[in-house]
Design a protein around this motif. Structure first.
Motif, PDB file in Angstrom:
ATOM      1  N   ALA A  26      62.583 -35.323 -18.259  1.00  0.00           N
ATOM      2  CA  ALA A  26      61.722 -36.119 -17.375  1.00  0.00           C
ATOM      3  C   ALA A  26      62.310 -36.187 -15.966  1.00  0.00           C
ATOM      4  N   ALA A  27      63.603 -36.400 -15.861  1.00  0.00           N
ATOM      5  CA  ALA A  27      64.249 -36.438 -14.540  1.00  0.00           C
ATOM      6  C   ALA A  27      64.143 -35.081 -13.858  1.00  0.00           C
ATOM      7  N   PHE A  28      64.303 -34.007 -14.613  1.00  0.00           N
ATOM      8  CA  PHE A  28      64.177 -32.661 -14.064  1.00  0.00           C
ATOM      9  C   PHE A  28      62.761 -32.414 -13.546  1.00  0.00           C
ATOM     10  N   ASP A  33      59.467 -31.471  -8.957  1.00  0.00           N
ATOM     11  CA  ASP A  33      58.221 -31.708  -8.233  1.00  0.00           C
ATOM     12  C   ASP A  33      58.483 -31.958  -6.754  1.00  0.00           C
ATOM     13  N   VAL A  34      59.484 -32.765  -6.450  1.00  0.00           N
ATOM     14  CA  VAL A  34      59.814 -33.058  -5.045  1.00  0.00           C
ATOM     15  C   VAL A  34      60.249 -31.784  -4.322  1.00  0.00           C
ATOM     16  N   PHE A  35      61.099 -30.990  -4.965  1.00  0.00           N
ATOM     17  CA  PHE A  35      61.582 -29.766  -4.322  1.00  0.00           C
ATOM     18  C   PHE A  35      60.480 -28.734  -4.162  1.00  0.00           C
ATOM     19  N   ILE A  36      59.608 -28.613  -5.140  1.00  0.00           N
ATOM     20  CA  ILE A  36      58.514 -27.639  -5.046  1.00  0.00           C
ATOM     21  C   ILE A  36      57.595 -27.988  -3.884  1.00  0.00           C
ATOM     22  N   VAL A  37      57.295 -29.256  -3.725  1.00  0.00           N
ATOM     23  CA  VAL A  37      56.411 -29.658  -2.624  1.00  0.00           C
ATOM     24  C   VAL A  37      57.086 -29.393  -1.279  1.00  0.00           C
ATOM     25  N   ASN A  38      58.380 -29.657  -1.173  1.00  0.00           N
ATOM     26  CA  ASN A  38      59.092 -29.359   0.074  1.00  0.00           C
ATOM     27  C   ASN A  38      59.040 -27.878   0.403  1.00  0.00           C
ATOM     28  N   VAL A  39      59.296 -27.040  -0.580  1.00  0.00           N
ATOM     29  CA  VAL A  39      59.297 -25.594  -0.359  1.00  0.00           C
ATOM     30  C   VAL A  39      57.886 -25.079  -0.105  1.00  0.00           C
ATOM     31  N   GLY A  40      56.908 -25.617  -0.810  1.00  0.00           N
ATOM     32  CA  GLY A  40      55.540 -25.116  -0.704  1.00  0.00           C
ATOM     33  C   GLY A  40      54.684 -25.810   0.330  1.00  0.00           C
ATOM     34  N   TRP A  58      52.126 -36.341   5.210  1.00  0.00           N
ATOM     35  CA  TRP A  58      51.780 -37.440   4.320  1.00  0.00           C
ATOM     36  C   TRP A  58      51.876 -37.045   2.854  1.00  0.00           C
ATOM     37  N   VAL A  59      51.821 -35.751   2.560  1.00  0.00           N
ATOM     38  CA  VAL A  59      51.997 -35.304   1.180  1.00  0.00           C
ATOM     39  C   VAL A  59      53.383 -35.708   0.689  1.00  0.00           C
ATOM     40  N   LEU A  60      54.377 -35.601   1.552  1.00  0.00           N
ATOM     41  CA  LEU A  60      55.742 -36.003   1.198  1.00  0.00           C
ATOM     42  C   LEU A  60      55.964 -37.502   1.393  1.00  0.00           C
TER      43      LEU A  60
END
Length: 123
Positions: A26-28, A33-40, A58-60
């Protein structure tokens, strides 16, 4: 009224290793999710018709704000209703928000769904 002995006998105990794997997964998921959104973020901006960087941020930001604001109240709800129930409800909300984000092509709908993810993020 049930006594403490009955309560102890009726509770199911999970092996600590299984519990550790579930919590680490769950932590992973939430960290990934946070890292994928930053990269994408650039790809998200392109897919939602080249919105401005201020709107796209605002997505982040919405995720971070909602998560921070609800961290203590969510812990309180977990204390009141049980950690397992709070964890499962949060995981369901997080998964629904993730699915909605994947299927959405509107920036503000994505921002709203990211808020839903933040509400349900496993803590």
């Amino acid at each position: 009224m049930r006594n403490a002995v009955t309560d102890t006998r009726t509770q199911r105990h999970v092996h600590p290793s299984i519990l550790l794997v579930i919590l680490c997964t769950a932590a992973f998921m939430s960290t990934l999710d946070v890292f994928i959104v930053n990269v994408g973020l650039r790809s998200i901006g392109t897919d939602v018709h080249d919105t401005s960087l201020a709107d796209l941020s605002w997505v982040l930001n919405a995720y971070a704000i909602v998560f921070s604001a609800l961290l203590v109240p969510a812990g309180r709800l977990g204390d009141r209703y049980g950690n397992k129930q709070a964890f499962l409800a949060g995981l369901a909300l997080f998964t629904l928000g993730s699915l909605g984000c994947a299927l959405s092509s509107d920036l503000w709908l994505i921002v709203g769904l990211r808020c839903l993810q933040a509400v349900g993020r496993p803590r």
